[in-house]
Design an enzyme around this catalytic site. Structure first.
Site, PDB file in Angstrom:
ATOM      1  N   PRO A  22      34.988  37.694  27.225  1.00 37.75           N
ATOM      2  CA  PRO A  22      36.207  36.910  26.981  1.00 37.75           C
ATOM      3  C   PRO A  22      36.048  35.476  27.490  1.00 37.75           C
ATOM      4  O   PRO A  22      35.598  35.270  28.611  1.00 37.75           O
ATOM      5  CB  PRO A  22      37.271  37.663  27.790  1.00 37.75           C
ATOM      6  CG  PRO A  22      36.519  38.454  28.809  1.00 37.75           C
ATOM      7  CD  PRO A  22      35.191  38.775  28.194  1.00 37.75           C
ATOM      8  N   THR A  24      38.116  31.745  27.531  1.00 36.31           N
ATOM      9  CA  THR A  24      39.224  30.827  27.274  1.00 36.31           C
ATOM     10  C   THR A  24      38.674  29.511  26.725  1.00 36.31           C
ATOM     11  O   THR A  24      37.762  28.932  27.306  1.00 36.31           O
ATOM     12  CB  THR A  24      39.981  30.577  28.601  1.00 36.31           C
ATOM     13  OG1 THR A  24      40.660  31.783  28.943  1.00 36.31           O
ATOM     14  CG2 THR A  24      40.981  29.448  28.484  1.00 36.31           C
ATOM     15  N   ALA A  55      41.294  35.332  27.020  1.00 34.16           N
ATOM     16  CA  ALA A  55      42.508  35.856  27.649  1.00 34.16           C
ATOM     17  C   ALA A  55      43.731  35.361  26.877  1.00 34.16           C
ATOM     18  O   ALA A  55      43.818  34.194  26.511  1.00 34.16           O
ATOM     19  CB  ALA A  55      42.564  35.393  29.091  1.00 34.16           C
ATOM     20  N   GLN A  97      41.999  40.519  24.815  1.00 31.84           N
ATOM     21  CA  GLN A  97      42.193  40.582  26.273  1.00 31.84           C
ATOM     22  C   GLN A  97      43.629  40.210  26.647  1.00 31.84           C
ATOM     23  O   GLN A  97      44.105  39.118  26.342  1.00 31.84           O
ATOM     24  CB  GLN A  97      41.213  39.652  27.009  1.00 31.84           C
ATOM     25  CG  GLN A  97      41.190  39.970  28.505  1.00 31.84           C
ATOM     26  CD  GLN A  97      40.329  39.029  29.321  1.00 31.84           C
ATOM     27  OE1 GLN A  97      40.411  37.812  29.166  1.00 31.84           O
ATOM     28  NE2 GLN A  97      39.525  39.581  30.224  1.00 31.84           N
ATOM     29  N   HIS A 172      43.209  42.616  31.383  1.00 30.92           N
ATOM     30  CA  HIS A 172      42.536  41.647  32.263  1.00 30.92           C
ATOM     31  C   HIS A 172      42.958  41.911  33.711  1.00 30.92           C
ATOM     32  O   HIS A 172      44.000  41.456  34.156  1.00 30.92           O
ATOM     33  CB  HIS A 172      42.928  40.230  31.834  1.00 30.92           C
ATOM     34  CG  HIS A 172      42.064  39.141  32.417  1.00 30.92           C
ATOM     35  ND1 HIS A 172      41.208  39.338  33.466  1.00 30.92           N
ATOM     36  CD2 HIS A 172      41.933  37.833  32.072  1.00 30.92           C
ATOM     37  CE1 HIS A 172      40.582  38.200  33.741  1.00 30.92           C
ATOM     38  NE2 HIS A 172      41.004  37.283  32.911  1.00 30.92           N
ATOM     39  N   GLY A 173      42.104  42.666  34.404  1.00 32.59           N
ATOM     40  CA  GLY A 173      42.395  42.948  35.818  1.00 32.59           C
ATOM     41  C   GLY A 173      41.474  42.162  36.735  1.00 32.59           C
ATOM     42  O   GLY A 173      41.320  42.515  37.904  1.00 32.59           O
ATOM     43  N   ASN A 175      39.402  38.270  38.058  1.00 36.20           N
ATOM     44  CA  ASN A 175      39.425  36.812  38.258  1.00 36.20           C
ATOM     45  C   ASN A 175      40.673  36.217  38.913  1.00 36.20           C
ATOM     46  O   ASN A 175      41.041  35.081  38.655  1.00 36.20           O
ATOM     47  CB  ASN A 175      39.160  36.095  36.923  1.00 36.20           C
ATOM     48  CG  ASN A 175      37.762  36.384  36.405  1.00 36.20           C
ATOM     49  OD1 ASN A 175      36.933  36.917  37.154  1.00 36.20           O
ATOM     50  ND2 ASN A 175      37.480  36.045  35.161  1.00 36.20           N
ATOM     51  N   TYR A 177      43.910  36.868  38.594  1.00 32.69           N
ATOM     52  CA  TYR A 177      45.185  36.770  37.878  1.00 32.69           C
ATOM     53  C   TYR A 177      46.105  37.926  38.320  1.00 32.69           C
ATOM     54  O   TYR A 177      45.785  38.648  39.261  1.00 32.69           O
ATOM     55  CB  TYR A 177      44.933  36.707  36.367  1.00 32.69           C
ATOM     56  CG  TYR A 177      44.130  35.461  36.027  1.00 32.69           C
ATOM     57  CD1 TYR A 177      44.684  34.185  36.221  1.00 32.69           C
ATOM     58  CD2 TYR A 177      42.801  35.533  35.607  1.00 32.69           C
ATOM     59  CE1 TYR A 177      43.942  33.032  35.976  1.00 32.69           C
ATOM     60  CE2 TYR A 177      42.059  34.377  35.358  1.00 32.69           C
ATOM     61  CZ  TYR A 177      42.638  33.138  35.552  1.00 32.69           C
ATOM     62  OH  TYR A 177      41.914  31.996  35.321  1.00 32.69           O
ATOM     63  N   ARG A 224      39.018  45.159  32.489  1.00 34.91           N
ATOM     64  CA  ARG A 224      38.051  44.277  33.144  1.00 34.91           C
ATOM     65  C   ARG A 224      38.415  44.072  34.607  1.00 34.91           C
ATOM     66  O   ARG A 224      39.572  43.800  34.933  1.00 34.91           O
ATOM     67  CB  ARG A 224      38.012  42.919  32.440  1.00 34.91           C
ATOM     68  CG  ARG A 224      36.845  42.061  32.919  1.00 34.91           C
ATOM     69  CD  ARG A 224      36.656  40.788  32.121  1.00 34.91           C
ATOM     70  NE  ARG A 224      35.237  40.515  31.935  1.00 34.91           N
ATOM     71  CZ  ARG A 224      34.687  39.314  31.907  1.00 34.91           C
ATOM     72  NH1 ARG A 224      35.434  38.227  32.012  1.00 34.91           N
ATOM     73  NH2 ARG A 224      33.386  39.161  31.751  1.00 34.91           N
ATOM     74  N   ASN A 232      39.887  31.849  42.071  1.00 37.22           N
ATOM     75  CA  ASN A 232      41.351  31.790  42.211  1.00 37.22           C
ATOM     76  C   ASN A 232      41.822  32.299  43.569  1.00 37.22           C
ATOM     77  O   ASN A 232      42.868  32.947  43.679  1.00 37.22           O
ATOM     78  CB  ASN A 232      42.046  32.541  41.067  1.00 37.22           C
ATOM     79  CG  ASN A 232      42.027  31.744  39.773  1.00 37.22           C
ATOM     80  OD1 ASN A 232      42.063  30.507  39.795  1.00 37.22           O
ATOM     81  ND2 ASN A 232      41.958  32.420  38.643  1.00 37.22           N
ATOM     82  N   GLY A 314      28.661  35.515  28.172  1.00 33.10           N
ATOM     83  CA  GLY A 314      29.700  34.490  28.058  1.00 33.10           C
ATOM     84  C   GLY A 314      29.142  33.189  27.511  1.00 33.10           C
ATOM     85  O   GLY A 314      29.191  32.925  26.304  1.00 33.10           O
TER      86      GLY A 314
HETATM   87  C1  FNR Z   1      35.258  32.424  31.257  1.00 28.78           C
HETATM   88  N1  FNR Z   1      35.486  33.703  31.776  1.00 28.78           N
HETATM   89  C2  FNR Z   1      36.616  34.408  31.400  1.00 28.78           C
HETATM   90  N2  FNR Z   1      36.832  35.685  31.835  1.00 28.78           N
HETATM   91  C3  FNR Z   1      37.880  36.416  31.399  1.00 28.78           C
HETATM   92  O1  FNR Z   1      38.024  37.570  31.786  1.00 28.78           O
HETATM   93  N3  FNR Z   1      38.787  35.864  30.532  1.00 28.78           N
HETATM   94  C4  FNR Z   1      38.674  34.582  30.060  1.00 28.78           C
HETATM   95  O2  FNR Z   1      39.490  34.131  29.258  1.00 28.78           O
HETATM   96  C5  FNR Z   1      37.569  33.809  30.544  1.00 28.78           C
HETATM   97  N4  FNR Z   1      37.410  32.504  30.149  1.00 28.78           N
HETATM   98  C6  FNR Z   1      36.238  31.823  30.436  1.00 28.78           C
HETATM   99  C7  FNR Z   1      36.010  30.559  29.865  1.00 28.78           C
HETATM  100  C8  FNR Z   1      34.806  29.912  30.089  1.00 28.78           C
HETATM  101  C9  FNR Z   1      34.556  28.598  29.423  1.00 28.78           C
HETATM  102  C10 FNR Z   1      33.826  30.512  30.920  1.00 28.78           C
HETATM  103  C11 FNR Z   1      32.499  29.825  31.147  1.00 28.78           C
HETATM  104  C12 FNR Z   1      34.058  31.730  31.499  1.00 28.78           C
HETATM  105  C13 FNR Z   1      34.409  34.413  32.474  1.00 28.78           C
HETATM  106  C14 FNR Z   1      33.401  34.956  31.462  1.00 28.78           C
HETATM  107  O3  FNR Z   1      33.961  36.004  30.690  1.00 28.78           O
HETATM  108  C15 FNR Z   1      32.134  35.513  32.173  1.00 28.78           C
HETATM  109  O4  FNR Z   1      32.544  36.469  33.110  1.00 28.78           O
HETATM  110  C16 FNR Z   1      31.340  34.411  32.861  1.00 28.78           C
HETATM  111  O5  FNR Z   1      31.105  33.331  31.973  1.00 28.78           O
HETATM  112  C17 FNR Z   1      29.988  34.939  33.345  1.00 28.78           C
HETATM  113  O6  FNR Z   1      29.213  35.426  32.254  1.00 28.78           O
HETATM  114  P1  FNR Z   1      27.995  34.572  31.654  1.00 28.78           P
HETATM  115  O7  FNR Z   1      28.560  33.315  31.058  1.00 28.78           O
HETATM  116  O8  FNR Z   1      27.092  34.239  32.820  1.00 28.78           O
HETATM  117  O9  FNR Z   1      27.339  35.450  30.639  1.00 28.78           O
END
Ligand code: FNR
Length: 356
Positions: A22, A24, A55, A97, A172-173, A175, A177, A224, A232, A314
């Site tokens: 996921p 953003t 998300a 998500q 989404h559990g 990061n 939030y 998640r 955060n 990601g």
């Molecule tokens: C994220 N991540 C993230 N996680 C999540 O649960 N919901 C979200 O909307 C987002 N948004 C998001 C935006 C951007 C630009 C980044 C870089 C990351 C975290 C993401 O899903 C992932 O956990 C991390 O990027 C680590 O994985 P990679 O990038 O190392 O493969």
């Protein structure tokens, strides 16, 4: 078994284990409605075994970032319908998500009303608003009635997602939030049935899971978690113990999957108090997705060594819409440009080149 082996998730056999994490991307510029630019973006990535969307807010109260999509109005459902249709037409599968940011917000998003949280504990740091960066405020503690209403909001959002054509939802559990704020003793100091020991702190999560399962079926529900996360301003006295408890409890439900953000080495978000993935793997008996700075080699190893069943990528999916093809052919990978992660147009969004 490796990243290219098919896998059964819920009732769907997916073509590979290379999932899109996921992400953003802040392209829902008008009224938090998914638009045609987003159709192109997700359609381009339909060769992932599974796409997990960015998300997505379950309600206006759940907003904490500009231009992020929602799933609580008719127009938002209609916008998402175009996306699920396009991904399905390309042979892909897609989960939505479900998101509520809790205290990671600002009164500017809520007509002057304070953000809500399990407890009135202010996170350190600043929040991005339409008026620039602002210091976080002390959130308002949710009442029991409001917590019960929130569970209902999650269920309605999940039903909306199914109506919009999604193959399932990911709760989404992670990061820091709202749900994570309940789980951690650093952000939850409630003295009622939603606070205190881990059984009580995870009650909100399990009520959401059970209520959504009743509505749409466990095979369409993923979760998640980020047990090692400090993003955060998350703190916890004993994350290994607490998340092992949660993983054990999760075995009562036949979820589509559990998605764990593994500790990212050297990443400030995941520095202290690392929870070992192998411990959670042992505790949880269902399908496990791992994520966090994986590349092809490390991903294959995780699957070969039975540390996880699938891997979510990601940043690699941001810059490589055809990531599975590139992995298969050992092709060079495009590098993602962080400057365009949260901008509002096609640059750095739909213009990364594919091999063909
Ligand atoms: C994220 N991540 C993230 N996680 C999540 O649960 N919901 C979200 O909307 C987002 N948004 C998001 C935006 C951007 C630009 C980044 C870089 C990351 C975290 C993401 O899903 C992932 O956990 C991390 O990027 C680590 O994985 P990679 O990038 O190392 O493969």
């Amino acid at each position: 078994m490796n990243l290219f082996s098919p896998i059964l998730i819920g009732n769907h056999t997916l073509k590979n284990r290379i999932f899109m994490a996921p992400l953003t991307r802040c392209r829902s510029v008008e009224d938090n409605i998914p638009n045609d630019l987003m159709v192109t973006y997700y359609e381009q990535r339909a060769t992932a075994g599974l796409i997990i969307t960015e998300a997505t807010q379950i309600s206006t109260q759940g907003i904490g970032y500009p231009c992020t999509p929602g799933i609580h109005t008719l127009k938002q459902i209609q916008g998402w319908k175009k996306i699920t249709q396009a991904v399905h037409d390309k042979g892909g599968k897609i989960f939505l998500q479900l998101w509520h940011v809790g205290r990671i917000s600002h009164s500017l998003y809520h007509d002057g009303k304070l953000p809500v949280a399990p407890s009135a504990i202010k996170p350190e740091g600043e929040v991005y608003t339409f008026e620039g960066m602002k210091e976080y405020e002390t959130p308002r503690e949710l009442t029991i009635d409001e917590i019960e209403e929130l569970v209902t909001k999650y269920v309605i959002a999940a039903k909306n997602a199914i109506e919009a054509g999604f193959d399932g939802v990911e709760i989404h559990g992670a990061n820091g939030y709202l749900i994570d704020q309940f789980l951690r003793d650093g952000s939850n100091s409630r003295e009622d049935r939603y606070g205190g020991n881990i059984k009580n702190r995870s009650r909100f999560l399990f009520e959401i899971i059970e209520s959504i399962i009743k509505e749409i079926g466990a095979d369409k529900v993923g979760l998640r978690l980020s047990p090692s996360g400090t993003f955060n301003d998350m703190t916890d006295s004993d994350p290994q113990k607490h998340f092992t408890y949660i993983c054990n409890e999760l075995n009562k439900y036949k979820l589509a999957y559990l998605h764990i953000i593994d500790a990212l080495e050297g990443d400030i978000r995941h520095g202290a108090n690392v929870v070992e993935l192998s411990v959670l793997r042992k505790a949880y008996k269902g399908i496990l997705i791992t994520n966090g700075a994986y590349d092809k080699e490390r991903g294959n190893k995780a699957i070969e060594n039975n540390l996880a069943d699938a891997v979510a990528f990601g940043e690699l999916f941001i810059s490589n819409p055809d990531l599975p093809e590139r992995f298969k052919t050992n092709s060079q990978l495009n590098k993602a440009d962080p400057e365009t992660f949260y901008t509002q147009d096609e640059k750095g969004y739909t213009d990364y080149p594919t091999l063909s």
